[in-house]
Design a protein around this motif. Structure first.
Motif, PDB file in Angstrom:
ATOM      1  N   TRP A  88      68.558 -25.059 -44.877  1.00 15.98           N
ATOM      2  CA  TRP A  88      69.230 -24.281 -45.705  1.00 15.98           C
ATOM      3  C   TRP A  88      69.284 -23.222 -46.768  1.00 15.98           C
ATOM      4  O   TRP A  88      70.108 -22.224 -46.881  1.00 15.98           O
ATOM      5  CB  TRP A  88      70.187 -25.598 -45.909  1.00 15.98           C
ATOM      6  CG  TRP A  88      70.753 -26.913 -45.087  1.00 15.98           C
ATOM      7  CD1 TRP A  88      69.838 -27.352 -44.576  1.00 15.98           C
ATOM      8  CD2 TRP A  88      72.301 -25.655 -44.418  1.00 15.98           C
ATOM      9  NE1 TRP A  88      71.086 -27.862 -43.459  1.00 15.98           N
ATOM     10  CE2 TRP A  88      72.378 -26.987 -43.710  1.00 15.98           C
ATOM     11  CE3 TRP A  88      73.003 -24.958 -44.570  1.00 15.98           C
ATOM     12  CZ2 TRP A  88      73.812 -26.398 -43.124  1.00 15.98           C
ATOM     13  CZ3 TRP A  88      74.163 -25.053 -43.980  1.00 15.98           C
ATOM     14  CH2 TRP A  88      74.552 -26.005 -43.140  1.00 15.98           C
ATOM     15  N   GLU A  89      68.347 -23.165 -47.337  1.00 14.42           N
ATOM     16  CA  GLU A  89      68.114 -22.136 -48.681  1.00 14.42           C
ATOM     17  C   GLU A  89      67.636 -21.046 -48.206  1.00 14.42           C
ATOM     18  O   GLU A  89      67.913 -19.945 -48.709  1.00 14.42           O
ATOM     19  CB  GLU A  89      66.994 -23.050 -49.361  1.00 14.42           C
ATOM     20  CG  GLU A  89      67.076 -23.974 -50.463  1.00 14.42           C
ATOM     21  CD  GLU A  89      66.683 -24.644 -50.321  1.00 14.42           C
ATOM     22  OE1 GLU A  89      65.301 -23.827 -51.573  1.00 14.42           O
ATOM     23  OE2 GLU A  89      66.298 -26.030 -51.788  1.00 14.42           O
ATOM     24  N   ASN A  90      67.467 -20.372 -46.364  1.00 11.04           N
ATOM     25  CA  ASN A  90      67.199 -19.709 -46.062  1.00 11.04           C
ATOM     26  C   ASN A  90      68.528 -19.369 -45.978  1.00 11.04           C
ATOM     27  O   ASN A  90      68.703 -17.859 -46.172  1.00 11.04           O
ATOM     28  CB  ASN A  90      67.088 -19.371 -45.107  1.00 11.04           C
ATOM     29  CG  ASN A  90      66.706 -18.408 -44.354  1.00 11.04           C
ATOM     30  OD1 ASN A  90      66.854 -17.274 -45.055  1.00 11.04           O
ATOM     31  ND2 ASN A  90      65.986 -18.106 -42.874  1.00 11.04           N
ATOM     32  N   TRP A  91      69.796 -19.770 -45.439  1.00 16.37           N
ATOM     33  CA  TRP A  91      70.754 -19.362 -45.159  1.00 16.37           C
ATOM     34  C   TRP A  91      71.804 -18.892 -46.739  1.00 16.37           C
ATOM     35  O   TRP A  91      72.691 -18.100 -46.583  1.00 16.37           O
ATOM     36  CB  TRP A  91      71.407 -20.342 -43.920  1.00 16.37           C
ATOM     37  CG  TRP A  91      70.898 -21.131 -43.306  1.00 16.37           C
ATOM     38  CD1 TRP A  91      70.184 -19.523 -42.399  1.00 16.37           C
ATOM     39  CD2 TRP A  91      70.744 -21.926 -42.149  1.00 16.37           C
ATOM     40  NE1 TRP A  91      69.046 -20.664 -41.403  1.00 16.37           N
ATOM     41  CE2 TRP A  91      69.671 -20.977 -41.053  1.00 16.37           C
ATOM     42  CE3 TRP A  91      71.031 -23.162 -43.063  1.00 16.37           C
ATOM     43  CZ2 TRP A  91      69.106 -22.314 -40.148  1.00 16.37           C
ATOM     44  CZ3 TRP A  91      70.322 -24.362 -41.693  1.00 16.37           C
ATOM     45  CH2 TRP A  91      69.817 -23.745 -40.495  1.00 16.37           C
ATOM     46  N   ARG A  92      71.082 -19.785 -47.433  1.00 17.39           N
ATOM     47  CA  ARG A  92      72.091 -20.140 -49.269  1.00 17.39           C
ATOM     48  C   ARG A  92      71.545 -17.931 -49.264  1.00 17.39           C
ATOM     49  O   ARG A  92      72.454 -17.390 -49.789  1.00 17.39           O
ATOM     50  CB  ARG A  92      71.351 -20.836 -49.746  1.00 17.39           C
ATOM     51  CG  ARG A  92      71.585 -20.715 -51.231  1.00 17.39           C
ATOM     52  CD  ARG A  92      70.950 -20.890 -52.043  1.00 17.39           C
ATOM     53  NE  ARG A  92      70.281 -21.018 -52.344  1.00 17.39           N
ATOM     54  CZ  ARG A  92      68.521 -21.552 -53.100  1.00 17.39           C
ATOM     55  NH1 ARG A  92      68.775 -23.240 -53.014  1.00 17.39           N
ATOM     56  NH2 ARG A  92      67.340 -21.286 -52.983  1.00 17.39           N
ATOM     57  N   ASP A  93      69.890 -17.646 -49.307  1.00 17.83           N
ATOM     58  CA  ASP A  93      70.409 -16.544 -49.482  1.00 17.83           C
ATOM     59  C   ASP A  93      70.099 -15.765 -49.216  1.00 17.83           C
ATOM     60  O   ASP A  93      69.978 -14.306 -49.387  1.00 17.83           O
ATOM     61  CB  ASP A  93      67.751 -17.095 -49.668  1.00 17.83           C
ATOM     62  CG  ASP A  93      67.719 -17.764 -50.844  1.00 17.83           C
ATOM     63  OD1 ASP A  93      68.547 -18.533 -51.635  1.00 17.83           O
ATOM     64  OD2 ASP A  93      66.236 -17.613 -51.146  1.00 17.83           O
ATOM     65  N   ARG A  94      70.827 -15.989 -47.941  1.00 15.55           N
ATOM     66  CA  ARG A  94      71.405 -14.369 -47.223  1.00 15.55           C
ATOM     67  C   ARG A  94      72.564 -13.892 -47.446  1.00 15.55           C
ATOM     68  O   ARG A  94      73.315 -13.386 -46.748  1.00 15.55           O
ATOM     69  CB  ARG A  94      70.874 -14.730 -45.741  1.00 15.55           C
ATOM     70  CG  ARG A  94      69.700 -14.540 -45.375  1.00 15.55           C
ATOM     71  CD  ARG A  94      68.179 -13.886 -45.420  1.00 15.55           C
ATOM     72  NE  ARG A  94      67.980 -13.323 -46.807  1.00 15.55           N
ATOM     73  CZ  ARG A  94      66.552 -14.783 -46.940  1.00 15.55           C
ATOM     74  NH1 ARG A  94      67.071 -15.778 -46.487  1.00 15.55           N
ATOM     75  NH2 ARG A  94      66.345 -13.880 -48.451  1.00 15.55           N
ATOM     76  N   LEU A  95      73.247 -15.184 -48.183  1.00 11.17           N
ATOM     77  CA  LEU A  95      74.770 -15.509 -47.916  1.00 11.17           C
ATOM     78  C   LEU A  95      74.663 -13.680 -48.712  1.00 11.17           C
ATOM     79  O   LEU A  95      76.324 -13.498 -48.386  1.00 11.17           O
ATOM     80  CB  LEU A  95      75.001 -16.211 -48.758  1.00 11.17           C
ATOM     81  CG  LEU A  95      75.342 -17.780 -48.288  1.00 11.17           C
ATOM     82  CD1 LEU A  95      75.677 -18.793 -48.853  1.00 11.17           C
ATOM     83  CD2 LEU A  95      75.943 -17.365 -47.074  1.00 11.17           C
ATOM     84  N   ARG A  96      74.574 -13.585 -50.181  1.00  8.12           N
ATOM     85  CA  ARG A  96      75.559 -12.835 -50.392  1.00  8.12           C
ATOM     86  C   ARG A  96      74.932 -11.050 -49.488  1.00  8.12           C
ATOM     87  O   ARG A  96      76.543 -10.457 -49.053  1.00  8.12           O
ATOM     88  CB  ARG A  96      74.441 -12.006 -51.213  1.00  8.12           C
ATOM     89  CG  ARG A  96      75.114 -10.952 -52.661  1.00  8.12           C
ATOM     90  CD  ARG A  96      74.528 -10.840 -53.793  1.00  8.12           C
ATOM     91  NE  ARG A  96      74.205  -9.340 -54.984  1.00  8.12           N
ATOM     92  CZ  ARG A  96      73.650  -9.098 -54.727  1.00  8.12           C
ATOM     93  NH1 ARG A  96      72.988  -8.705 -55.198  1.00  8.12           N
ATOM     94  NH2 ARG A  96      74.446  -7.988 -55.955  1.00  8.12           N
ATOM     95  N   ASN A  97      73.808 -11.052 -48.946  1.00  8.56           N
ATOM     96  CA  ASN A  97      73.737  -9.794 -47.858  1.00  8.56           C
ATOM     97  C   ASN A  97      75.035  -9.867 -47.193  1.00  8.56           C
ATOM     98  O   ASN A  97      76.057  -9.152 -46.321  1.00  8.56           O
ATOM     99  CB  ASN A  97      72.864  -9.370 -47.484  1.00  8.56           C
ATOM    100  CG  ASN A  97      71.862  -8.668 -48.431  1.00  8.56           C
ATOM    101  OD1 ASN A  97      72.660  -8.455 -49.668  1.00  8.56           O
ATOM    102  ND2 ASN A  97      70.378  -8.568 -48.611  1.00  8.56           N
ATOM    103  N   GLY A  98      75.428 -10.969 -46.501  1.00 12.31           N
ATOM    104  CA  GLY A  98      76.003 -11.358 -45.395  1.00 12.31           C
ATOM    105  C   GLY A  98      77.390 -11.302 -45.837  1.00 12.31           C
ATOM    106  O   GLY A  98      78.457 -10.537 -45.263  1.00 12.31           O
ATOM    107  N   LEU A  99      78.455 -11.924 -47.372  1.00 18.11           N
ATOM    108  CA  LEU A  99      79.380 -12.170 -46.957  1.00 18.11           C
ATOM    109  C   LEU A  99      79.933 -10.987 -47.771  1.00 18.11           C
ATOM    110  O   LEU A  99      81.060 -10.082 -47.130  1.00 18.11           O
ATOM    111  CB  LEU A  99      79.968 -13.181 -47.927  1.00 18.11           C
ATOM    112  CG  LEU A  99      79.632 -14.201 -47.657  1.00 18.11           C
ATOM    113  CD1 LEU A  99      79.829 -15.818 -48.423  1.00 18.11           C
ATOM    114  CD2 LEU A  99      81.331 -14.506 -46.565  1.00 18.11           C
ATOM    115  N   SER A 100      79.065  -9.877 -48.408  1.00 17.65           N
ATOM    116  CA  SER A 100      79.863  -8.458 -49.218  1.00 17.65           C
ATOM    117  C   SER A 100      79.437  -7.685 -47.678  1.00 17.65           C
ATOM    118  O   SER A 100      80.097  -6.187 -48.371  1.00 17.65           O
ATOM    119  CB  SER A 100      78.502  -8.574 -50.376  1.00 17.65           C
ATOM    120  OG  SER A 100      77.433  -7.952 -49.881  1.00 17.65           O
TER     121      SER A 100
END
Lengths: 312, 378
Positions: B354-366
């Motif tokens: 989950w922390e891998n997925w958390r850390d990528r959220l900014r790039n993906g969402l933006s």
């Protein structure tokens, strides 16, 4: 001979506020102040804090709300407006595609090493190509606006005229105009819809951040720290042209890689002869007509990309 | 051997008080450039490092240091890596998986917790942490009677701060939504990114399945539920922009499969897909080796690889390079690009967590939902 009109431009009003610095100036006569905060969009009317800082009665022009009501309530205008916006968005996309390539090439040449006699004209030409594209784009954007305004402007469309009359009468009772920061695209869009440029050309005014940008002849969007990295500055369209010889760069300390002299130098040369001027929090500049007479904390970017104090 | 341990045992042995001091003065695991040394103290027959990452042996044996009760194992980990692990402590016939008692950094997931090893240079992104200045959105609960499943489903819905009924918002549907909230701090991330104007104010529907290994495994009932029941329900209840470009769906692991499958089965509905470490198992030849739960996934992925269609206009994909799924994710990328889909693909030195997925959220969402930061000058 008439007295010069006083105009103040300021940096962002957070964390420090310096609006009162402008309103304490003798060039801004006492009296109610008209406010344009359309850049705040839905939060346009949240002006209590601004009122406290200005210390004078405010007259809220509510351009955002007016435009929303007007467009939503008029299917013909709504459709034409939507079509215009779609065209502007598509055109911006085309421009961005071309500009990205030219910008990368220009930067590459600025950093290149080689025979100066060969390189210098190539560098100059690469910037000239960018300038030419910017001018071309600005003309195309203006053409789209002119098409729209032939059918939908105060002169020809009664529903808009009615709103402009109301705005004019609100402005008549005011001694100055305040334009806040916010979304500069929305702000300029709403000001243009109601022909604000003509209504306020002789009114003393104070504008910060996006408001300051709206006073220039062309709006230059910039941000070097977006989530996906730096983007080349883009011309978005025309501003009011009240302060035509400057490109204002609000919050430059946070938004601009000011230590990347190659990049800032390109910015200065690309928009020359207009002067790129930073407007950081706490900074203020005052103009008498178009002549800068006060420069507190503002910096101009020279052609080598260095930030320099503005010498008056 | 780690330099600190070498110094501790420079005389060939170390007494208990010296070991006590060493432990109290150091942070564990010991990071020395690329060398990461895990330390266990206690009586045991054997101790193993279990970290379930692709490229390393599943169980790496510790060595007892001299005759002490201190055990250690060193692995090489590139900078900015992040892995999760446990210790397997063997005492006689007993085997026990335990968290690293010397390391307080933990990651949680629906199966419990793991210890976390952060390689040199890893920093938890600031935008994943609560910011008191960020404007906080709210979570509502919505119930939808599902004809497809024959039951009533509960979906939590994130509404951004300053939500207004007369505005129109983009929509994101999230698989394993409750887990994203709990283990990837999705609400905090949304609050921070919206406040920072990096993404627009948006409505986020957080779906959760009680039977995800079945419903998320390319189950057409689930795809139909999303498109024919959940989306209309959301549109009726909330002011959403009626445009595929403003509509997206996301998920991780099996949630990534469910995301891709729903968009593939209903092309033109979702303009944006955010896929994290999708379990895109396929078999070019012969039978797959991943167990029966993957059967419907492999069947779907094989069909997808033959006829991908255009499930969306824009896709953000991420995968950790220490995941066994990295091959499947890399294989999907050219398939999507060949369809003219605008794809941003990112890999991280991380694993399936989950922390891998958390850390990528900014790039993906933006990237999928660019915010107005470019146009706003406060």
């Amino acid at each position: 001979m008439t007295d010069a009109v006083e105009r103040w431009v300021l940096g962002p009003q957070r964390p420090e506020q310096n609006i009162s610095r402008a309103f304490s100036s003798s060039g801004l006569a006492e009296g109610p102040v008209a406010v344009i905060s359309a850049g705040w969009q839905d939060a346009e009317a949240e002006l209590d804090h601004v009122g406290e800082l200005v210390g004078r009665p405010l007259s809220d022009l509510r351009l955002y709300q007016r435009a929303e009501r007007l467009v939503q309530g008029d299917p013909v205008l709504k459709e034409a407006y939507r079509q215009r916006q779609d065209r502007l968005i598509e055109l911006q996309r085309f421009y961005r595609r071309r500009m990205r390539q030219l910008s990368a090439a220009a930067r590459e040449l600025q950093a290149a090493e080689g025979d100066p006699a060969l390189l210098a004209p190539e560098r100059r030409h690469s910037i000239a190509q960018l300038r030419s594209l910017d001018t071309h784009h600005l003309n195309r954007v203006e053409a789209i606006h002119r098409d729209f305004e032939q059918q939908f402007s105060a002169a020809v469309y009664p529903a808009i005229e009615e709103q402009v009359d109301q705005i004019r009468s609100l402005l008549d009772g005011c001694s100055a105009l305040l334009i806040t920061g916010g979304n500069v695209v929305v702000l300029v869009n709403r000001m243009r819809l109601f022909g604000i440029g003509d209504l306020v050309s002789n009114l003393p005014l104070v504008a910060w951040s996006a408001g300051a940008m709206s006073l220039t002849k062309r709006i230059v969007l910039f941000h070097d720290y977006t989530p996906h990295g730096r983007r080349s500055p883009e011309v978005m369209g025309a501003g009011l042209g009240i302060l035509p010889a400057h490109v204002f760069l609000p919050d430059a300390r946070r938004r601009l890689r000011t230590r990347d002299a190659l990049r800032t130098g390109m910015l200065a040369r690309r928009f020359s002869p207009d002067t790129c001027v930073t407007l950081d929090n706490g900074s203020a500049a005052s103009f008498h007509d178009q002549q800068m007479v006060v420069a507190e904390g503002v910096r101009r970017i020279d052609k080598r990309g260095k930030l320099q104090k503005v010498v008056l | 051997m780690n330099p600190g341990l070498r110094k501790l045992f420079r005389d060939g042995t170390a007494d208990a008080s010296a070991i006590d001091t060493f432990i109290s003065e150091n942070q564990f695991p010991l990071v020395d450039g690329r060398d990461i040394t895990f330390v266990w103290r206690g009586e045991a027959t054997n101790v193993y490092l279990r970290c379930w990452i692709s490229g390393l042996d599943t169980a790496q044996p510790f060595q007892r240091l001299s005759e002490s009760d201190l055990w250690a194992v060193t692995i090489e980990l590139p900078p900015e890596s992040r892995i999760e692990y446990k210790f397997e402590v063997v005492s006689g016939d007993t085997r026990q998986l335990v968290l690293d008692p010397l390391n307080e950094v933990r990651a949680h997931d629906p199966f419990g917790a793991n210890s976390v090893c952060q390689g040199a240079g890893y920093r938890r992104p600031g935008w994943t942490l609560e910011d008191p200045l960020a404007r906080s959105g709210t979570l509502k609960t919505m119930r939808i009677r599902s004809r497809v499943f024959g039951d009533t489903r509960t979906t939590r819905v994130y509404l951004p701060a300053r939500f207004r009924e007369n505005a129109r918002y983009p929509l994101l549907v999230v698989h394993d939504g409750d887990d994203y909230l709990k283990f990837a701090q999705l609400k905090t991330v949304l609050d921070n990114l919206i406040t920072g104007l990096e993404i627009p104010s948006m409505v986020v529907a957080l779906t959760q399945s009680d039977d995800r290994l079945s419903e998320y495994a390319a189950d057409k009932r689930h795809a139909d539920y999303l498109v024919e029941e959940l989306l209309p329900g959301l549109s009726k209840r909330f002011p959403l922009i009626d445009d595929p470009a403003a509509r997206g769906v996301m998920g991780a692991s099996f949630g990534g499969v469910a995301t891709l499958h729903a968009a593939w089965r209903h092309p033109g509905v979702f303009g944006n897909l955010l896929l994290q470490s999708g379990s895109y198992a396929f078999s070019d030849l012969g039978r797959h080796q991943r167990g029966p739960v993957f059967d419907p996934v492999v069947e779907f992925m094989n069909r997808f690889r033959e006829a991908p269609g255009k499930p969306a206009e824009r896709v953000y994909m991420s995968c950790g390079i220490y995941e066994s799924l990295i091959y499947e994710n890399r294989s999907l990328l050219p398939k999507l690009q060949a369809q003219g889909i605008d794809v941003l693909y990112e890999e991280a030195r991380d694993a399936h967590n989950w922390e891998n997925w958390r850390d990528r959220l900014r790039n993906g969402l933006s990237w999928l939902y660019p915010g107005p930061v470019w146009m706003v000058y406060e």
